[in-house]
Design an enzyme around this catalytic site. Structure first.
Site, PDB file in Angstrom:
ATOM      1  N   ASP A  33       0.749  -1.307   0.127  1.00  0.00           N
ATOM      2  CA  ASP A  33      -0.102  -0.078  -0.051  1.00  0.00           C
ATOM      3  C   ASP A  33       0.866   1.251   0.048  1.00  0.00           C
ATOM      4  O   ASP A  33       0.152   2.444   0.212  1.00  0.00           O
ATOM      5  CB  ASP A  33      -0.874  -0.134   1.078  1.00  0.00           C
ATOM      6  N   ARG A  76      -9.297   3.330  11.533  1.00  0.00           N
ATOM      7  CA  ARG A  76      -7.972   3.638  11.539  1.00  0.00           C
ATOM      8  C   ARG A  76      -7.552   4.639  12.257  1.00  0.00           C
ATOM      9  O   ARG A  76      -6.225   4.703  12.876  1.00  0.00           O
ATOM     10  CB  ARG A  76      -7.537   3.973   9.870  1.00  0.00           C
ATOM     11  N   HIS A 133     -12.045   6.218   5.519  1.00  0.00           N
ATOM     12  CA  HIS A 133     -11.479   7.458   5.953  1.00  0.00           C
ATOM     13  C   HIS A 133     -12.465   8.743   5.798  1.00  0.00           C
ATOM     14  O   HIS A 133     -13.111   8.689   5.020  1.00  0.00           O
ATOM     15  CB  HIS A 133     -10.173   8.017   5.114  1.00  0.00           C
ATOM     16  N   CYS A 173      -4.849  10.751  -1.872  1.00  0.00           N
ATOM     17  CA  CYS A 173      -4.037   9.628  -0.861  1.00  0.00           C
ATOM     18  C   CYS A 173      -2.811   9.389  -1.561  1.00  0.00           C
ATOM     19  O   CYS A 173      -1.634   8.906  -1.015  1.00  0.00           O
ATOM     20  CB  CYS A 173      -4.778   8.157  -0.970  1.00  0.00           C
TER      21      CYS A 173
HETATM   22  C1  CIR Z   1      -5.545   0.880   2.826  1.00  0.00           C
HETATM   23  O1  CIR Z   1      -6.591   0.031   3.168  1.00  0.00           O
HETATM   24  O2  CIR Z   1      -5.024   1.106   3.758  1.00  0.00           O
HETATM   25  C2  CIR Z   1      -5.281   1.192   1.330  1.00  0.00           C
HETATM   26  N1  CIR Z   1      -5.535  -0.142   0.588  1.00  0.00           N
HETATM   27  C3  CIR Z   1      -5.893   2.318   0.975  1.00  0.00           C
HETATM   28  C4  CIR Z   1      -5.561   3.607   1.584  1.00  0.00           C
HETATM   29  C5  CIR Z   1      -6.093   4.671   0.922  1.00  0.00           C
HETATM   30  N2  CIR Z   1      -5.674   6.009   1.646  1.00  0.00           N
HETATM   31  C6  CIR Z   1      -6.424   7.032   1.317  1.00  0.00           C
HETATM   32  O3  CIR Z   1      -7.460   7.184   0.830  1.00  0.00           O
HETATM   33  N3  CIR Z   1      -5.803   7.825   2.084  1.00  0.00           N
END
Ligand code: CIR
Length: 254
Positions: A59, A129, A159, A247
């Site tokens: 990730d 999270r 999120h 992200c």
């Molecule tokens: C996760 O589950 O942490 C990653 N597959 C996706 C994170 C996405 N992050 C974001 O939008 N800030």
């Protein structure tokens, strides 16, 4: 010139965390889409820097979750997903070359995807999270920068910025039913179109344009009517791994 810090797509991106048992992302297509995203940032006036990807961290392209810039300081996060914590150090080391870095400590957890800074206020998602200790630690850091913090419980999404997307300095696009909108008091709210639920993501650029996901044309049309300047970009493989447009970068400097 503002800087956009990015991180390469990991060769193991097809093993990225996916919340709802969806299909794994296609790594080759994701690399191509990431490259177009970088080009879009450069066209909008950002100097991009790309950290090397890490095969042990599928990730790692989601660099936003590892650090947030609040006023003049960077905050190295402690991601809620334990397997992502090893992504933080390379990013915070780079940021330490440009600014003071403070850290979120155990038992706090915080993902940068939960942090939204607008109009001098820090909004933070209370999510699966980001926990109370992480939010309290962030509030203390924000206070050193003279910024109040508003905690926003989020439901049904990963999120805060999965569901509340800044599109200009005072406007957010919200997925209906995911947050208590009264907590966003003072912000102009536009709703994501019902037919495009969970597809819209956006990233406002310093040049006044806003990157938007290409698979949300109806919501984008609403923004055009509000006078915004959206630039659609296809990030289907990033979305397959629960990501969006915020992200994949950390923006700082001017
Ligand atoms: C996760 O589950 O942490 C990653 N597959 C996706 C994170 C996405 N992050 C974001 O939008 N800030």
């Amino acid at each position: 010139m503002p800087v956009a810090l990015l991180r390469e797509v990991s060769p193991s991106f097809d093993e990225a965390l996916v919340a709802h048992g969806g299909r794994p992302p296609d790594v080759a297509v994701a690399i191509e889409q990431h490259s177009l995203y970088r080009t879009a940032l450069e066209s909008a006036g950002y100097a991009t820097e790309v950290l090397a990807g890490d095969p042990d961290h599928p990730d790692c392209v989601f660099v936003e979750d590892t650090a947030v810039v609040i006023g003049g300081v960077a905050v190295a996060t402690r991601p809620g997903a334990e397997e992502r914590r090893g992504e933080v150090d390379p990013v915070s080391s780079r940021l330490a070359a440009s600014m003071t870095v403070k850290a979120i400590d155990e038992p706090g957890t915080l993902d940068g995807g939960d942090v939204m800074v607008m109009n001098g206020t820090v909004y933070v998602g209370r999510s699966s999270r980001s926990n109370d200790s992480g939010i309290e630690q962030l509030a203390a850091i924000a206070a050193t920068q003279g910024m109040p913090l508003v905690a926003v419980p989020v439901s049904g999404v990963l999120h805060l910025k999965s569901a509340v997307l800044p599109v200009d300095p005072e406007t957010v696009v919200v997925t209906p039913g995911t947050v208590d909108e009264s907590l966003l008091d003072g912000l102009r709210i536009v709703h994501e179109a019902d037919t495009e639920r969970h597809r819209f993501s956006a990233l406002p650029m310093a040049d006044g344009t806003v990157l938007v996901t290409a698979n949300a044309p109806e919501t984008t049309g609403i923004l055009v009517k509000h006078g915004l300047l959206p630039v659609p970009i296809d990030v289907s493989e990033i979305q397959a791994a629960d990501g969006g447009l915020t992200c994949m970068s950390i923006l700082f400097g001017d």
